[in-house]
Design an enzyme around this catalytic site. Structure first.
Site, PDB file in Angstrom:
ATOM      1  CB  CYS A  86      59.975  84.529  94.021  1.00 53.09           C
ATOM      2  SG  CYS A  86      59.869  86.039  93.015  1.00 53.09           S
ATOM      3  CE1 TYR A  87      52.413  87.498  96.715  1.00 52.85           C
ATOM      4  CE2 TYR A  87      52.035  85.211  97.347  1.00 52.85           C
ATOM      5  CZ  TYR A  87      51.633  86.526  97.346  1.00 52.85           C
ATOM      6  OH  TYR A  87      50.456  86.899  97.964  1.00 52.85           O
ATOM      7  CG  HIS A 175      62.501  81.932  90.650  1.00 53.96           C
ATOM      8  ND1 HIS A 175      61.267  81.416  90.953  1.00 53.96           N
ATOM      9  CD2 HIS A 175      62.317  83.274  90.510  1.00 53.96           C
ATOM     10  CE1 HIS A 175      60.366  82.384  90.966  1.00 53.96           C
ATOM     11  NE2 HIS A 175      60.986  83.532  90.705  1.00 53.96           N
ATOM     12  CD  GLU A 177      61.862  77.989  91.269  1.00 59.53           C
ATOM     13  OE1 GLU A 177      60.838  78.670  91.110  1.00 59.53           O
ATOM     14  OE2 GLU A 177      62.704  78.222  92.165  1.00 59.53           O
ATOM     15  CB  SER A 229      54.143  63.545  66.368  1.00 52.75           C
ATOM     16  OG  SER A 229      54.960  63.505  67.532  1.00 52.75           O
ATOM     17  N   GLY A 230      55.955  60.844  66.427  1.00 53.45           N
ATOM     18  CA  GLY A 230      57.321  60.344  66.290  1.00 53.45           C
ATOM     19  C   GLY A 230      58.282  61.023  67.249  1.00 53.45           C
ATOM     20  N   GLY A 231      57.781  62.021  67.978  1.00 54.59           N
ATOM     21  CA  GLY A 231      58.598  62.646  69.014  1.00 54.59           C
ATOM     22  C   GLY A 231      58.627  61.770  70.253  1.00 54.59           C
ATOM     23  CB  VAL A 232      60.807  61.722  73.271  1.00 59.09           C
ATOM     24  CG1 VAL A 232      60.608  63.153  73.743  1.00 59.09           C
ATOM     25  CG2 VAL A 232      61.004  60.797  74.474  1.00 59.09           C
ATOM     26  CB  SER A 234      53.403  61.205  70.458  1.00 56.33           C
ATOM     27  OG  SER A 234      54.439  61.153  69.495  1.00 56.33           O
ATOM     28  CB  SER A 235      57.652  57.733  70.848  1.00 59.02           C
ATOM     29  OG  SER A 235      57.751  58.384  69.600  1.00 59.02           O
ATOM     30  CE  LYS A 375      60.282  67.115  75.339  1.00 59.64           C
ATOM     31  NZ  LYS A 375      59.400  66.619  74.256  1.00 59.64           N
TER      32      LYS A 375
END
Length: 519
Positions: A86-87, A175, A177, A229-232, A234-235, A375
């Site tokens: 791109c740029y 892009h 990517e 929190s229980g999300g992936v 922070s776990s 993620k």
């Protein structure tokens, strides 16, 4: 971004694109070590002996102005293969005598279709099947630089891919990517292995040992509070820190009142009983609701939530001895949307409660072992740490929770309404085997009421928006194409079972130009 002392690497020059780190991610996917640097940092690099390739990112700048962000000319004389995106393409064309113009007629945003003109090593097998690429530009190269050849074109841009084979300099206007460019990975594969001749040495799972050792070295004998929190995200952080320092970890789960239905209790039981973590519960739902009263601006919401989290953690740290650190599950997409992690001119999209939403002064030092990861890479780490699949593959859930899914003012009534609607949506996704096919899905409550008819009586209730997107990393996304019968079923169930909602709409926008979350 120095993950390891690797002799061979690819340098990615960040010109401020929102998806620069996604280039690094694609390179890592192919087993190659990469480092992201700014154009300013590039000027200080004296030794290029271990650099096997250079990639110039996209960005908000334009080479059509007198002053524009550039790179030292010396890098083109080192015979190191260079790929401009791109740029990056426009910069290459400008520096080598080509012409670039800005025009609304040449602008391309979103999906475009590309066609081959000449053969190139860069595009080997790229045109074998689909030909859709993802565009995001107003400037376009209109005159080819000397000694360059046109490789491919689109309807609006006749110089979409260019090359100088002798000097090993390549440029693409789209892009590759982002996930919604068909065969984009092939562009990187050809550049890395056929042009740069680099070897595969990068492995995500192997980073576990390095991360644990880095935490040990940093923390020493001090204690760490982990925001769990229980999300992936922070776990995984909790398990990494636990393996590094064991008894010196205190996990704190804050009930903000903005979690999904029954999710808080479920998460607590898993970490307390299955993983035997030292977990402390804090019910702060009334405090959060009070502070968010009559607050409708999304940035203020995020900053209020971020500040409250830190105040709670700092208050708890004072009750304990030798607590110096706060560990949290910050990922790279959080950082890049809140601010530039590399010092480039990346424009700010929104504050994340654990990045841009944090107060300027903190008594605790942050530990963010996942801040350079995406993620899906975190999920790989989670698997290597023995994290249960129910958590490891759970859809992303924002730190501010339902606070940014209730558009406008937040009330306890709206929270209950949204929790019920979201619960129905998630349950149906799982029962219809759709949950695992979707990157992220959720229900949101819009700040408008509409007229409806129920039992021959007039209703005036809220509109529920449902959203589901496909993605690999959250940096780009497209809406999930539900069968018509499923959308009808969801609408019917939510309207019939959730008092306070009489209309359901489905969001079919992509990212970019939209974001996944509404606020």
């Amino acid at each position: 971004m120095q993950f390891q002392n690797n002799k061979e690497k690819v340098l990615i020059i960040d010109f401020g694109s929102q998806v620069t780190k996604l280039i690094a991610r694609r390179v890592r996917d192919l087993g190659v070590y990469s480092e992201v640097v700014t154009s300013k940092e590039l000027k200080n690099i004296l030794n290029y002996d271990n650099v096997r390739g250079i990639i110039l990112s996209g960005g908000p700048s334009t080479v059509t102005k007198k002053k524009f962000e550039t790179v030292p000319r010396k890098i083109f004389k080192k015979k190191i293969p260079i790929l401009g995106i791109c740029y990056g393409l426009q910069l290459i064309a400008k520096l080598f005598g080509g012409k670039i113009k800005s025009s609304k007629k040449r602008r391309e945003f979103g999906r475009a279709y590309i066609f081959p003109k000449n053969y190139s090593t860069l595009t080997k097998n790229f045109f074998n099947s689909k030909k859709a690429v993802w565009m995001s530009h107003e400037d376009a190269v209109v005159k080819l630089p000397k000694n360059f050849k046109a490789i491919a074109f689109t309807k609006e841009s006749r110089l979409t891919i260019i090359e100088n084979k002798k000097e090993k300099i390549y440029g693409v206007q789209f892009h590759p990517e982002v996930t919604h460019t068909d065969n984009g990975k092939i562009i990187f594969k050809n550049f890395l292995f056929s042009i740069c001749k680099i070897k595969k040495k990068w492995n995500v799972a192997s980073q576990k040992i390095r991360l644990i050792q880095e935490i040990k070295t940093k923390v020493k004998n001090n204690r760490v509070i982990c925001a769990l929190s229980g999300g992936v995200d922070s776990s995984v952080v909790a398990l990494l820190v636990n393996k590094a320092i064991k008894k010196n970890l205190i996990c704190i789960m804050v009930d903000t009142g903005l979690m999904r239905k029954n999710e808080f209790k479920y998460n607590y039981k898993i970490f307390k009983n299955k993983y035997k973590l030292n977990v402390k519960l804090i019910n702060a739902s009334k405090l959060f609701l009070k502070k968010l009263n009559n607050v409708s601006d999304p940035e203020r919401k995020r900053k209020i939530i971020g500040n409250l989290f830190v105040k709670i953690f700092e208050k708890e740290s004072k009750k304990l001895k030798k607590v110096k650190y706060l560990a949290q599950g910050t990922l790279y997409p959080d950082i890049i949307e809140s601010k530039s992690s590399t010092g480039s001119k990346t424009s700010k999209i929104k504050s994340h409660h654990n990045v841009g939403g944090l107060p300027k002064k903190m008594n605790l030092t942050l530990i963010e072992p996942l801040k350079e990861f995406f993620k899906d890479e975190v999920r790989i780490l989670g698997n290597s740490l023995g994290l249960s699949k129910s958590i490891c593959y759970r859809h992303p859930f924002p730190g501010p929770g339902l606070g940014i899914r209730i558009i406008g003012n937040i009330t306890s009534e709206k929270i209950k309404i949204l929790q019920e609607a979201d619960h129905i949506f998630m349950k149906e996704l799982k029962q219809n085997n759709l949950y695992s096919k979707i990157w992220q899905a959720y229900a949101a409550l819009l700040p408008i009421k509409t007229v409806g008819v129920m039992g021959d009586a007039r209703t005036y209730e809220y509109t529920c928006l449902i959203r589901a997107v496909t993605s690999e990393d959250g940096m780009s996304a497209d809406y999930f194409s539900f069968p018509k019968y499923f959308l009808g079923k969801i609408s019917n169930k939510i309207i019939n079972k959730v008092r306070g909602i009489n209309r359901v709409v489905y969001d079919i926008s992509s990212k970019p130009p939209s974001t996944i979350e509404l606020e």
